[in-house]
Scaffold this active site. Structure first.
Site, mmCIF file in Angstrom:
data_model
loop_
_atom_site.group_PDB
_atom_site.id
_atom_site.type_symbol
_atom_site.label_atom_id
_atom_site.label_comp_id
_atom_site.label_asym_id
_atom_site.label_seq_id
_atom_site.Cartn_x
_atom_site.Cartn_y
_atom_site.Cartn_z
ATOM 1 N N CYS A 9 -2.696 8.832 2.329
ATOM 2 C CA CYS A 9 -2.302 8.292 1.016
ATOM 3 C C CYS A 9 -3.327 8.734 -0.015
ATOM 4 C CB CYS A 9 -2.293 6.772 1.044
ATOM 5 S SG CYS A 9 -1.186 6.119 2.254
ATOM 6 N N GLU B 277 0.885 -1.172 0.000
ATOM 7 C CA GLU B 277 0.000 0.000 0.000
ATOM 8 C C GLU B 277 0.915 1.211 0.000
ATOM 9 O OE1 GLU B 277 -3.199 0.084 -0.929
ATOM 10 O OE2 GLU B 277 -3.521 -1.428 0.614
HETATM 11 C C1 UN1 Z 1 -3.998 5.893 4.238
HETATM 12 O O1 UN1 Z 1 -3.901 7.071 3.984
HETATM 13 O O2 UN1 Z 1 -2.977 5.179 4.370
HETATM 14 O O3 UN1 Z 1 -9.639 6.406 2.572
HETATM 15 C C2 UN1 Z 1 -5.282 5.200 4.501
HETATM 16 C C3 UN1 Z 1 -9.087 6.994 3.488
HETATM 17 C C4 UN1 Z 1 -8.927 6.257 4.807
HETATM 18 C C5 UN1 Z 1 -7.725 5.398 4.800
HETATM 19 C C6 UN1 Z 1 -6.471 6.080 4.340
HETATM 20 N N1 UN1 Z 1 -10.117 5.480 5.045
HETATM 21 O O4 UN1 Z 1 -8.684 8.138 3.394
#
Ligand code: UN1
Length: 571
Positions: free
Chosen positions: A346, A312
């Protein structure tokens, strides 16, 4: 809760440099440190930090080393010291002793032994354990949320939201424990049948990042457990307290249900610990969240031993606002995704692609909010634990430096900063403790060929450019190495179809009239291309946490061969 005094003289000197640099009374924000005093000859943890830590049974004496390894029976740790620092104040929240290589190997062994018992337990019973984990989390949802805010720096409702995300995936996994299934397939041979069976892998190694110190672990722990695996968790070195608090909270659930708590082992630590986990043949699946650079190394190392990896990695997410979009809706979607979590998801929006016909209007509405100083209509930067704050600090000074160098690069190559304010916010003129990592959220117009378009900078910087046709916008969306999340704002059903189809977005998350961040747990979460192709939490993600076997079963008294092959010999 009274502040805790630290008695060792060297610690006092150390911390006075770390926490309270110059004149105590002038530099410490009253809001942030909540009225705590540091008396001469002793050093104090702020009242608010003490309150949060003690509500989760974490030590409040920052001179004391906190063991960061849990092997299922004891807490230990004699490796690297990890310092947990509050991103808002620079205050040291705790000193955690991580694991050595030998301690990591021992914890892997304990988790491996635990996995044999987990896999023997019927799946719905494992689901019941996950349901009890949910209850344990719910009993401390606010405290744990506040700890995430304190240690990671995200705002209060987002800190709590992370724990809620963990709770949600517990519910999902409990249901899954009674519904995950293999296949029964027709055989071409008489009185034969084919099964596809999922069985547990063994130990799942979970390496999580600082930006989601609780939820991402939750996605992995719950799905790994219901599919019959044990886990071993290495959190980010800068958020060890959140992982220790979670582990302490859920550990009794295993013990109460007759499973070794090593089914959810924890090893805080640095590179050595990570490498030991990633390289271990006793950890068949590594689930890694982090940068593309480190993820590439992890992927290669796991491949080198023919293990499985869920990666990820970076996102470089675009929002496309088309000519037929509801601009008010798009504005809200862009704001949360671009500045929420101070741009440290992310899934944060980094690229804003505007149809030329609406660009001027949309930008002027957007910039009005970025630039506002009006109390009711501004993107309030400040103490993450203050419920009115919308933007907390960046996680550390390195992130502030990266933010600064990214902006400097853009302007030096002919790009433009569109917001009135940009750059680091110094404590003095902002009224916050000057050891915090504060920056202004920025909208910029880099040159179209600027390298920044292809890179992920984990900060609240939004790049903007115009397009003329949806095809062109999709091409820009797909032109980066990463492929995590993407959004199209439109009211045109044909555009929606195109966006979702083979000529549309190449990302793992392809939204319509919803921002790029803030996904629910129900769908598989993850991205394509250099984001790593992994999927976690909902959807079919569970299928990666098992080994699949295809079983042809003959219940006749003959042995016919498939594809009509004749092999004329009798046994
Ligand atoms: C991340 O940024 O690693 O969709 C996860 C989202 C959150 C998860 C982010 N539910 O922004």
């Amino acid at each position: 809760m009274s502040p805790i005094a630290i008695t060792s003289a060297s610690a006092i000197e150390d911390q006075s440099q770390e926490m309270f640099p110059k004149s105590l009374s002038s530099t410490i924000s009253k809001t942030l440190l909540n009225g705590t005093r540091a008396g001469s000859g002793s050093r104090l943890l702020s009242t608010r930090a003490s309150k949060i830590l003690s509500s989760l049974n974490l030590p409040t004496d920052t001179n004391q080393s906190i063991p960061g390894v849990f092997d299922g029976t004891k807490w230990l740790g004699s490796g690297e010291e990890l310092v947990s620092k509050c991103p808002a104040t620079g205050e040291i929240l705790g000193r955690v002793r991580g694991g050595t290589v030998a301690e990591t190997q021992a914890a892997i062994k304990a988790s491996f032994e635990a996995s044999k018992l987990v896999r023997q337990m019927p799946a719905p019973k494992r689901g019941e354990i996950v349901r009890q984990i949910r209850e344990a989390l719910l009993s401390k949802v606010d405290e744990l949320g506040d700890l995430v805010s304190l240690e990671m720096g995200k705002i209060k409702s987002e800190g709590r939201g992370e724990v809620v995300e963990f709770i949600d995936v517990c519910d999902y996994a409990t249901g899954l424990s009674r519904s995950m299934k293999g296949n029964v397939l027709p055989s071409e041979r008489p009185e034969h049948v084919i099964y596809e069976n999922p069985n547990p892998l063994g130990v799942v190694g979970i390496l999580s990042a600082f930006n989601f110190p609780v939820a991402v672990y939750g996605w992995n722990l719950t799905i790994a457990l219901v599919t019959g695996n044990a886990t071993i968790w290495k959190p980010a070195p800068s958020t060890p307290l959140s992982s220790i608090a979670v582990t302490k909270l859920i550990q009794p659930v295993f013990e109460k249900n007759g499973l070794p708590a090593a089914a959810a082992a924890l090893v805080c630590g640095g590179v050595d610990v990570g490498k030991t986990l990633v390289g271990s043949a006793d950890v068949p699946l590594i689930s890694f969240t982090g940068s593309e650079k480190v993820g590439k190394e992890v992927g290669k190392a796991v491949q080198d031993r023919f293990g499985k990896a869920i990666l990820e990695l970076g996102g470089n997410n675009a929002v496309i606002v088309d000519e037929d979009a509801d601009l008010g809706l798009a504005l809200q979607g862009v704001l949360f995704a671009a500045v929420g979590t101070a741009g440290q998801r992310c899934t944060s929006t980094r690229r804003l692609l505007l149809h030329r016909s609406i660009s001027a209007e949309f930008l002027s509405r957007l910039l009005k909010i970025y630039d506002s100083t009006h109390p009711t209509n501004q993107l309030l930067v400040g103490d993450p634990l203050n419920p009115s704050t919308l933007i907390g600090p960046l996680h550390n000074q390195a992130a502030v430096e990266k933010y600064e160098s990214t902006l400097a690069g853009i302007t030096s190559r002919g790009g433009e900063i569109l917001t009135l304010r940009s750059g680091r916010i110094e404590g003095g003129d902002f009224g916050v403790e000057d050891k915090g990592n504060w920056v202004w959220p920025v909208v910029a117009r880099p040159q179209k060929d600027d390298p920044c378009w292809k890179e992920e900078t984990f900060a609240p910087i939004l790049y903007v450019q115009e397009f003329d046709t949806l095809e062109e916008a999709i091409e820009i969306n797909n032109s980066v190495p990463q492929g995590l999340s993407s959004s199209l704002f439109t009211s045109n059903v044909q555009s929606m179809g195109k966006w979702l189809g083979p000529d549309g977005s190449d990302c793992g998350i392809v939204n319509i009239n919803v921002g790029t961040s803030g996904a629910e747990i129900g769908a598989g979460f993850g991205g394509n291309k250099s984001t790593g192709w992994g999927r976690e939490s909902g959807g079919d993600a569970w299928k990666q946490y098992v080994r699949w076997s295809a079983a042809t079963v003959n219940y006749s008294s003959k042995l016919p061969l498939a594809q009509g092959v004749n092999f004329g010999i009798q046994g």
